[in-house]
Motif scaffolding. Structure first.
Motif, PDB file in Angstrom:
ATOM      1  N   LEU A 248      11.718  43.498 -36.535  1.00  0.00           N
ATOM      2  CA  LEU A 248      13.021  43.817 -35.643  1.00  0.00           C
ATOM      3  C   LEU A 248      14.458  43.577 -36.169  1.00  0.00           C
ATOM      4  O   LEU A 248      15.393  43.801 -35.612  1.00  0.00           O
ATOM      5  N   SER A 249      14.591  43.000 -37.410  1.00  0.00           N
ATOM      6  CA  SER A 249      15.579  42.874 -38.052  1.00  0.00           C
ATOM      7  C   SER A 249      15.285  42.844 -39.836  1.00  0.00           C
ATOM      8  O   SER A 249      14.292  42.498 -40.145  1.00  0.00           O
ATOM      9  N   ASP A 250      16.371  43.401 -40.528  1.00  0.00           N
ATOM     10  CA  ASP A 250      16.392  43.464 -41.836  1.00  0.00           C
ATOM     11  C   ASP A 250      16.671  42.374 -42.441  1.00  0.00           C
ATOM     12  O   ASP A 250      16.635  41.974 -43.730  1.00  0.00           O
ATOM     13  N   ASP A 251      17.414  41.138 -41.534  1.00  0.00           N
ATOM     14  CA  ASP A 251      17.777  40.089 -42.096  1.00  0.00           C
ATOM     15  C   ASP A 251      17.275  38.781 -41.687  1.00  0.00           C
ATOM     16  O   ASP A 251      17.641  38.314 -40.330  1.00  0.00           O
ATOM     17  N   VAL A 252      16.021  38.527 -42.375  1.00  0.00           N
ATOM     18  CA  VAL A 252      15.184  37.281 -41.874  1.00  0.00           C
ATOM     19  C   VAL A 252      14.910  36.299 -42.829  1.00  0.00           C
ATOM     20  O   VAL A 252      14.791  36.944 -44.032  1.00  0.00           O
ATOM     21  N   VAL A 253      15.167  35.194 -42.776  1.00  0.00           N
ATOM     22  CA  VAL A 253      15.275  33.944 -43.614  1.00  0.00           C
ATOM     23  C   VAL A 253      14.063  32.968 -43.139  1.00  0.00           C
ATOM     24  O   VAL A 253      14.174  32.671 -42.033  1.00  0.00           O
ATOM     25  N   PHE A 254      13.076  32.693 -44.001  1.00  0.00           N
ATOM     26  CA  PHE A 254      12.036  31.700 -43.699  1.00  0.00           C
ATOM     27  C   PHE A 254      12.456  30.294 -44.098  1.00  0.00           C
ATOM     28  O   PHE A 254      12.853  30.108 -45.450  1.00  0.00           O
ATOM     29  N   PHE A 255      12.631  29.389 -43.235  1.00  0.00           N
ATOM     30  CA  PHE A 255      12.904  27.859 -43.395  1.00  0.00           C
ATOM     31  C   PHE A 255      11.599  27.097 -43.909  1.00  0.00           C
ATOM     32  O   PHE A 255      11.090  26.858 -42.924  1.00  0.00           O
ATOM     33  N   ALA A 256      11.360  26.633 -44.817  1.00  0.00           N
ATOM     34  CA  ALA A 256      10.182  25.942 -45.393  1.00  0.00           C
ATOM     35  C   ALA A 256      10.287  24.706 -44.655  1.00  0.00           C
ATOM     36  O   ALA A 256       9.210  24.064 -44.221  1.00  0.00           O
ATOM     37  N   HIS A 257      11.440  24.000 -44.340  1.00  0.00           N
ATOM     38  CA  HIS A 257      11.506  22.618 -43.520  1.00  0.00           C
ATOM     39  C   HIS A 257      10.929  21.687 -44.304  1.00  0.00           C
ATOM     40  O   HIS A 257      10.974  21.439 -45.765  1.00  0.00           O
ATOM     41  N   THR A 258       9.747  21.078 -43.707  1.00  0.00           N
ATOM     42  CA  THR A 258       8.916  20.033 -44.303  1.00  0.00           C
ATOM     43  C   THR A 258       7.721  20.303 -44.749  1.00  0.00           C
ATOM     44  O   THR A 258       7.101  19.451 -45.501  1.00  0.00           O
ATOM     45  N   ALA A 259       7.436  21.590 -44.981  1.00  0.00           N
ATOM     46  CA  ALA A 259       6.170  22.307 -45.213  1.00  0.00           C
ATOM     47  C   ALA A 259       6.384  22.636 -46.787  1.00  0.00           C
ATOM     48  O   ALA A 259       7.299  22.866 -46.999  1.00  0.00           O
ATOM     49  N   PRO A 260       5.253  22.544 -47.449  1.00  0.00           N
ATOM     50  CA  PRO A 260       5.355  23.208 -48.994  1.00  0.00           C
ATOM     51  C   PRO A 260       6.010  24.771 -48.776  1.00  0.00           C
ATOM     52  O   PRO A 260       5.397  25.397 -47.857  1.00  0.00           O
ATOM     53  N   ARG A 261       6.392  25.278 -49.955  1.00  0.00           N
ATOM     54  CA  ARG A 261       6.880  26.663 -49.816  1.00  0.00           C
ATOM     55  C   ARG A 261       5.696  27.423 -49.907  1.00  0.00           C
ATOM     56  O   ARG A 261       4.562  27.238 -50.714  1.00  0.00           O
ATOM     57  N   PRO A 262       5.892  28.495 -49.050  1.00  0.00           N
ATOM     58  CA  PRO A 262       4.478  29.408 -49.113  1.00  0.00           C
ATOM     59  C   PRO A 262       3.971  29.987 -50.342  1.00  0.00           C
ATOM     60  O   PRO A 262       4.792  30.250 -51.188  1.00  0.00           O
ATOM     61  N   GLY A 263       2.783  30.120 -50.677  1.00  0.00           N
ATOM     62  CA  GLY A 263       2.250  30.457 -52.097  1.00  0.00           C
ATOM     63  C   GLY A 263       1.422  31.444 -51.820  1.00  0.00           C
ATOM     64  O   GLY A 263       1.103  32.096 -50.814  1.00  0.00           O
ATOM     65  N   GLY A 264       0.768  32.175 -52.762  1.00  0.00           N
ATOM     66  CA  GLY A 264      -0.264  33.103 -52.829  1.00  0.00           C
ATOM     67  C   GLY A 264       0.354  34.445 -52.204  1.00  0.00           C
ATOM     68  O   GLY A 264       1.359  34.885 -52.384  1.00  0.00           O
ATOM     69  N   GLU A 265      -0.792  34.849 -51.302  1.00  0.00           N
ATOM     70  CA  GLU A 265      -0.873  36.087 -50.767  1.00  0.00           C
ATOM     71  C   GLU A 265       0.592  36.009 -49.663  1.00  0.00           C
ATOM     72  O   GLU A 265       1.349  36.957 -49.501  1.00  0.00           O
ATOM     73  N   GLN A 266       0.703  34.713 -49.104  1.00  0.00           N
ATOM     74  CA  GLN A 266       1.698  34.873 -48.114  1.00  0.00           C
ATOM     75  C   GLN A 266       3.125  34.914 -48.631  1.00  0.00           C
ATOM     76  O   GLN A 266       4.182  35.520 -48.344  1.00  0.00           O
ATOM     77  N   ALA A 267       3.228  34.200 -49.938  1.00  0.00           N
ATOM     78  CA  ALA A 267       4.534  34.580 -50.698  1.00  0.00           C
ATOM     79  C   ALA A 267       4.894  35.772 -51.101  1.00  0.00           C
ATOM     80  O   ALA A 267       6.010  36.299 -50.896  1.00  0.00           O
ATOM     81  N   GLU A 268       3.726  36.571 -51.639  1.00  0.00           N
ATOM     82  CA  GLU A 268       3.880  37.861 -51.913  1.00  0.00           C
ATOM     83  C   GLU A 268       4.396  38.804 -50.649  1.00  0.00           C
ATOM     84  O   GLU A 268       5.102  39.700 -51.015  1.00  0.00           O
ATOM     85  N   GLN A 269       3.715  38.601 -49.360  1.00  0.00           N
ATOM     86  CA  GLN A 269       4.266  39.279 -48.230  1.00  0.00           C
ATOM     87  C   GLN A 269       5.505  39.128 -48.049  1.00  0.00           C
ATOM     88  O   GLN A 269       6.172  40.155 -47.753  1.00  0.00           O
ATOM     89  N   LEU A 270       6.165  37.891 -47.881  1.00  0.00           N
ATOM     90  CA  LEU A 270       7.205  37.629 -47.646  1.00  0.00           C
ATOM     91  C   LEU A 270       8.174  38.448 -48.717  1.00  0.00           C
ATOM     92  O   LEU A 270       9.381  38.836 -48.209  1.00  0.00           O
ATOM     93  N   ALA A 271       8.162  38.197 -49.815  1.00  0.00           N
ATOM     94  CA  ALA A 271       8.862  38.648 -50.815  1.00  0.00           C
ATOM     95  C   ALA A 271       8.707  40.213 -50.679  1.00  0.00           C
ATOM     96  O   ALA A 271       9.956  40.893 -50.703  1.00  0.00           O
ATOM     97  N   ALA A 272       7.707  41.030 -50.580  1.00  0.00           N
ATOM     98  CA  ALA A 272       7.621  42.384 -50.332  1.00  0.00           C
ATOM     99  C   ALA A 272       8.307  42.992 -49.256  1.00  0.00           C
ATOM    100  O   ALA A 272       8.949  44.064 -49.159  1.00  0.00           O
ATOM    101  N   ARG A 273       8.580  42.034 -48.084  1.00  0.00           N
ATOM    102  CA  ARG A 273       9.190  42.451 -46.860  1.00  0.00           C
ATOM    103  C   ARG A 273      10.706  41.903 -46.891  1.00  0.00           C
ATOM    104  O   ARG A 273      11.381  42.235 -45.942  1.00  0.00           O
ATOM    105  N   GLY A 274      11.286  41.422 -47.978  1.00  0.00           N
ATOM    106  CA  GLY A 274      12.406  41.196 -48.270  1.00  0.00           C
ATOM    107  C   GLY A 274      12.832  39.871 -47.315  1.00  0.00           C
ATOM    108  O   GLY A 274      14.030  39.526 -47.030  1.00  0.00           O
ATOM    109  N   VAL A 275      12.043  38.971 -46.997  1.00  0.00           N
ATOM    110  CA  VAL A 275      12.172  37.802 -46.277  1.00  0.00           C
ATOM    111  C   VAL A 275      12.537  36.478 -47.182  1.00  0.00           C
ATOM    112  O   VAL A 275      11.762  36.128 -48.096  1.00  0.00           O
ATOM    113  N   ARG A 276      13.929  36.090 -47.390  1.00  0.00           N
ATOM    114  CA  ARG A 276      14.031  35.292 -48.117  1.00  0.00           C
ATOM    115  C   ARG A 276      13.654  33.630 -47.814  1.00  0.00           C
ATOM    116  O   ARG A 276      13.449  33.343 -46.653  1.00  0.00           O
TER     117      ARG A 276
END
Length: 339
Positions: free
Chosen positions: A168-196
C-alpha cells in the motif's frame, strides 16, 4: 436498546456484533424465540467506517449495528443491553446469568462475544487505536495508502504485516522494538521489498494537531511516520463459559487465544455454538456475519431434529399405552367369561 427480558428462549445469543446479530436474524426468521444480550463494547468502535463489506463499505460501525438490531426485531427477536457473567447447564438447556442478578434460560447458546486487542505497552498506542494506529491492511490500508507507514514488531505475524502494508505504500519502516532484528528469510524479504528495519525500543508516539507525526525511540530519535501498524495479541472474551468447561485456548498462529469450534461453529460442549472473532481471530465483519448466519442455521437444524425426535416419541407413547390397555381389557374380558 433495552427490551423486557423473558424468562426463557430457544436461543440466547451472547454478543451483539455482526456475528451475533446475523445469527439471531437467521433464528428469528425461522420463528425461533431468540434474544441477543449485548455488552455494548464492539471491537471496531474506534473506527470511522467498516471496510471490505459489500454494499456497506465505509458505513460507521454504530450505524451498521443499529440496522442489524432493527432487522432482528422486525422478525420478533429481542435485543437487550447487558453483560453475561456465567452460563451453566441445567435440565434441558442452560441458565445464563447477567450482571445485576438477572437470569434467563436457553435451549441453545450462540456465543459471539468477540475478542480484546492487547496492545504493546507503548504510551499513546491505545489512544490512537483505530485512527492512525491500525492493525489490518484490509480494514484500514486504503485509508493510509501512500503515507509513511511504520510497523511495530509485536508478535509472530509482524513481518508478514509489514509486507502487507508494503503493498500500500513505498515508504514502510519496520520497528524491531524489543524483539531481535529479523534474520534469515524474513530479513531478505524485508530488504528485497525496500522495508527499512529500525532497531531500538519504541518509547512513544509524536502527535501534532491530533495526528501522528512520528515514532519516538528510547534514545530520543524520532522517525517521521503518518501511520503505525501494530499486530495486537487477540484474546477471546469467553471467561463466562468456564462453568460449562469451555475455555479459550492458544490459537495455532500464536496470535492470541480463541474458543475452538468446527466449521459450522459447534463447540465441544453440546448445545453451544460460537461465531466471529471469539473463534476466528482474523475474521472481518463480513466473515463474522457469515459465520453467525451459518451457526444460526445449524442451531435451528439442531432444534428441529430434537423436536422431531420428541414428536415421534410422543406419537408412539399414546399408541403404546392404548395398545396395552386394549390387551389388558381383552385379558380381563376373557377371564370374566371363563376363557
Amino acid at each position: 436498546m433495552t427490551e423486557r427480558l423473558k424468562d426463557a428462549y430457544d436461543v440466547v445469543v451472547v454478543g451483539g456484533g455482526a456475528a451475533g446479530l446475523n445469527g439471531a436474524l437467521m433464528l428469528a426468521r425461522s420463528r425461533r424465540s431468540v434474544v441477543v444480550v449485548d455488552a455494548g463494547s464492539p471491537r471496531n468502535a474506534p473506527a470511522e467506517g467498516v471496510h471490505g463489506l459489500l454494499a456497506r463499505d465505509g458505513m460507521p460501525p454504530a450505524e451498521l449495528l443499529e440496522r442489524g438490531r432493527a432487522e432482528v426485531r422486525r422478525y420478533g427477536g429481542h435485543v437487550v443491553a447487558g453483560t453475561v457473567t456465567e452460563a451453566v447447564r441445567d435440565d434441558g438447556g442452560f441458565t445464563v446469568g447477567l450482571a445485576g442478578g438477572r437470569t434467563v434460560r436457553a435451549r441453545r447458546l450462540l456465543v459471539t462475544t468477540g475478542l480484546v486487542d492487547e496492545l504493546p505497552d507503548v504510551p499513546g498506542l491505545a489512544e490512537r487505536w483505530g485512527r492512525d494506529v491500525v492493525h489490518c491492511p484490509y480494514c484500514h490500508g486504503w485509508e493510509v495508502r501512500d503515507q509513511a507507514i511504520g510497523v511495530l514488531s509485536s508478535g509472530p505475524m509482524s513481518v508478514h504485516q509489514a509486507l502487507l502494508f508494503r503493498q500500500l505504500s513505498d515508504d514502510v519502516v519496520f520497528f524491531a522494538h524489543t524483539a531481535p532484528r529479523p534474520g534469515g528469510e524474513q530479513a531478505e524479504q524485508l530488504a528485497a521489498r525496500g522495508v527499512r528495519v529500525v532497531e531500538g525500543e519504541v518509547a512513544g508516539l509524536e502527535v501534532a494537531d491530533d495526528r501522528l507525526v512520528g515514532v519516538r525511540l528510547a534514545g530520543g530519535a524520532v522517525v517521521a511516520r503518518d501511520a503505525l501498524a501494530v499486530a495486537s495479541r487477540m484474546t477471546a472474551r469467553g471467561g463466562f463459559l468456564a462453568g460449562l468447561g469451555l475455555r479459550p485456548v492458544e490459537h495455532p498462529t500464536g496470535a492470541g487465544e480463541h474458543i475452538p469450534a468446527d466449521t459450522v461453529g459447534r463447540t465441544d460442549v453440546p448445545g453451544v455454538w460460537v461465531a466471529g472473532n471469539v473463534t476466528d481471530l482474523s475474521a472481518q465483519v463480513g466473515a463474522a456475519a457469515a459465520a453467525g448466519a451459518m451457526a444460526g442455521a445449524q442451531i435451528n437444524a439442531d432444534l428441529v431434529a430434537e423436536e422431531a425426535r420428541d414428536a415421534v416419541a410422543a406419537r408412539r407413547e399414546p399408541f403404546s399405552a392404548e395398545s396395552e390397555a386394549r390387551v389388558c381389557e381383552a385379558v380381563l374380558g376373557d377371564r370374566r367369561h371363563g376363557l
